[in-house]
Design an enzyme around this catalytic site. Structure first.
Site, short mmCIF file in Angstrom:
data_model
loop_
_atom_site.label_atom_id
_atom_site.label_comp_id
_atom_site.label_asym_id
_atom_site.label_seq_id
_atom_site.Cartn_x
_atom_site.Cartn_y
_atom_site.Cartn_z
N ASP A 84 15.23 -2.33 2.07
CA ASP A 84 15.59 -1.91 3.43
C ASP A 84 14.60 -2.43 4.48
O ASP A 84 15.00 -3.00 5.50
CB ASP A 84 15.62 -0.37 3.45
CG ASP A 84 15.88 0.18 4.83
OD1 ASP A 84 17.02 0.04 5.30
OD2 ASP A 84 14.95 0.73 5.44
N ARG B 277 14.88 -6.24 4.98
CA ARG B 277 16.11 -6.69 5.65
C ARG B 277 16.18 -6.19 7.09
O ARG B 277 16.69 -6.85 7.97
CB ARG B 277 17.34 -6.23 4.86
CG ARG B 277 17.54 -7.05 3.57
CD ARG B 277 18.76 -6.63 2.80
NE ARG B 277 18.66 -5.25 2.38
CZ ARG B 277 19.38 -4.24 2.90
NH1 ARG B 277 20.29 -4.48 3.83
NH2 ARG B 277 19.22 -3.02 2.47
N LYS C 249 2.93 1.74 4.22
CA LYS C 249 2.73 3.18 4.05
C LYS C 249 3.82 3.71 3.13
O LYS C 249 4.87 3.06 3.03
CB LYS C 249 2.73 3.88 5.40
CG LYS C 249 4.13 4.14 5.97
CD LYS C 249 4.09 5.14 7.10
CE LYS C 249 5.41 5.85 7.22
NZ LYS C 249 5.57 6.75 8.30
N ASP D 217 3.78 12.17 6.79
CA ASP D 217 4.58 11.01 7.19
C ASP D 217 4.18 10.47 8.57
O ASP D 217 4.30 9.28 8.83
CB ASP D 217 6.06 11.40 7.20
CG ASP D 217 6.98 10.20 7.29
OD1 ASP D 217 6.79 9.26 6.49
OD2 ASP D 217 7.88 10.18 8.14
N HIS E 165 0.19 7.65 11.94
CA HIS E 165 0.49 7.19 13.30
C HIS E 165 -0.25 8.00 14.39
O HIS E 165 -0.91 7.43 15.26
CB HIS E 165 1.98 7.28 13.58
CG HIS E 165 2.83 6.56 12.58
ND1 HIS E 165 2.50 5.33 12.07
CD2 HIS E 165 4.01 6.89 12.00
CE1 HIS E 165 3.43 4.95 11.22
NE2 HIS E 165 4.35 5.87 11.15
#
Ligand code: NAP
Length: 489
Positions: free
Chosen positions: A21, A24, A149, A236, A241
């Site tokens: 994923d 692409r 990550k 996450d 971030h």
């Protein structure tokens, strides 16, 4: 404004997970845009590698389709697409076995160019890939590896991952991606702070009341439910971030804009972070959208666990215990299925020490907003006189620098974070990549928060889809006589 594209050296980029994923959706469409911008040299090659058996033509067709799907509105002509597709090779390979390695070795042999290996696969395969690259003699002191990550799920696993990679590669060869660092505005944050005399003298607890960092998403967990439920917003989003944004906003000026000088300063910020007290955190889980439950299910339905205790929202307050920031709170929040998609850093300055105006004029604060998305740009709220007769009434007006408006069409042509970061890998510039010790320090700060939740069996508070998160998040601010800034959609 003239956009400058500096071609990089000839390179071979092997993308392990080249059918996945991420490859692409982001990596290959991004590379195509760099190709169209003239940044990819004539003989550069991109080599997809995954287990799926297919030939070169099959892979080229797959990537043609991916570019059509994910680069939809990017203008290009057929010759450009054909030229890029012609650079693509494919090797069917098993990271855990021997299949395909001899073929890849043959493909890579005898070329004098930058070699980069992108590990766009599950972290469970990082060690296997690193080991086999060495075994097959494909990694020399100049080779680079790029890792995605999540980099661990706690301090222990991150240390183990770092130790595994360190067996085969030097730290100077490892590029840990946090795509937030590749965003134009994030780098502009450094330009604004360290390129202007205006801000830096005020950039401390004497003048800054508090700083907010919001990363709000409108999407839910989507098809990532299984992965996300083992992770949650803290792992996450916050550990990587938001933490990186916090570092850039709070760090001391590095002596030079070079990788280790910048990363040393970021590391000092993480190490100076106070532990977060339980009552300084709000945790939430989104509910189904009323009347639209089938399409927008609640978190627990989306992840398929009616008792899940994983958070899809977190807001917290922390402090940085150093001379610059002692006493200035930093408020961080991030969540899914929130009211608008927005990433914004807000620096709220203190009121003037004394108002010379009557009470009617009110008390005002300057606010500097740095928007990462959407409408990347910077706004400074300045207090002026409200026009017209009737005495001195004050009003806040924005000095707005939306990049698209300020810099014209070329300036607004934003380079996607992945494009920039991949080109940085080829250039050998690690400034915008996380160093191993940074990642470990970030986990060392995050772990006790998560362990506290687990020990208390904490259940995240439900919040409405399309809202600003659970009421606890507002309460966190209200207790400090502050409020979250409205984030722009
Ligand atoms: P994905 O769609 O599941 O793709 C995984 C890729 O790995 C596929 O190409 C798969 O192809 C290949 N693969 C699996 N086992 C393999 C093996 N034994 N040997 C060789 N290749 C193997 O995953 P993804 O979403 O692209 O994510 C890749 C990495 O990026 C993960 O670490 C993920 O956490 C990270 N990431 C993804 C995103 C995102 O937006 N997707 C964002 C941030 C980070 P075959 O099945 O053909 O082998």
């Amino acid at each position: 404004m003239v956009s400058r594209v500096i071609p990089v050296d000839p390179f071979d980029l092997v993308i392990f997970g080249g059918t996945g994923d991420l490859a692409r959706r982001k990596i290959l469409p991004g590379l195509f845009r760099r190709f169209c911008a003239g940044q990819m040299p004539e003989n550069a090659r991109v080599i997809g590698a995954a287990r799926t058996e297919m030939d070169r033509a099959g892979y080229q067709q797959m990537i043609r389709e991916a570019i059509a799907e994910f680069n939809g509105d990017f203008e290009h002509d057929k010759a450009q697409l054909d030229g890029f597709i012609d650079r693509l090779e494919y090797v069917a390979i098993d990271a855990k076995g021997e299949d395909g390695w001899a073929e890849l070795q043959k493909l890579m042999a005898g070329t004098e160019r930058v070699e980069a290996y992108y590990f766009s696969v599950s972290p469970a395969l990082f060690g296997d890939l690193a080991e086999r690259l060495q075994q097959w003699g494909m990694a020399d002191a100049q080779s680079r590896i790029v890792v995605e990550k999540p980099f661990g799920r706690d301090l222990k696993t991150a240390q183990a991952l770092n130790a595994t990679l360190a067996k085969y590669f030097d730290e100077s060869q490892i590029y840990r991606i946090d795509h937030y660092l590749g965003k134009e505005t994030v780098q502009n944050l450094m330009a604004v702070r360290f390129g202007n005399m205006l801000f830096e003298p005020l950039w401390n607890s004497q003048y800054v009341d508090h700083i907010q960092i919001t990363v709000a998403e409108t999407v839910g967990v989507g098809g990532r439910g299984e992965y996300y439920d083992k992770s949650g917003a803290m792992r996450d989003m916050v550990q990587n971030h938001l933490m990186q944004l916090l570092c850039l906003i709070a760090m001391e000026p590095p002596a030079r804009f070079d990788p280790d000088a910048v990363r040393d300063e970021k590391l000092k910020v993480i190490r100076a972070l106070d532990p977060v007290l339980p009552h300084h955190i709000a945790r939430g889980q989104y509910q189904a959208e009323p009347c639209n439950e089938a399409e927008q299910p609640g978190y627990r339905t989306a992840v398929g666990d009616p008792r899940s205790r994983t958070e899809s929202f977190v807001a917290l307050k922390t402090h940085i215990s150093n001379w610059r920031w002692a006493g200035t709170p930093f408020y961080l929040r991030t969540g899914k299925r929130m009211a608008a998609r927005s990433s914004e850093i807000t620096v709220v300055f203190k009121e003037t020490p004394h108002s010379i105006f009557t009470e009617d004029a009110g008390r005002h604060r300057n606010v500097l907003s740095i928007r990462l998305q959407p409408n990347e740009g910077i706004t400074l709220g300045v207090t002026i006189k409200e026009p017209g007769p009737g005495g001195m009434r004050l009003v806040d007006v924005p000095l707005d620098m939306t990049f698209a408006d300020a810099l014209g069409p070329d300036g607004s042509e934003q380079v996607d974070a992945y494009e920039r970061l991949i080109m940085d890998v080829i250039r050998g510039n690690q400034t915008l990549f996380m160093r191993g010790d940074e990642v470990e320090a970030a986990w060392a700060w995050t772990d006790p928060i998560i362990q506290g939740w687990e020990a208390r069996n904490d259940v995240p508070k439900p919040y409405d889809s399309g809202s600003d998160g659970p009421t606890d998040a507002n309460e966190l601010m209200r207790r400090d006589q502050r409020q979250w800034r409205e984030y722009s959609a």
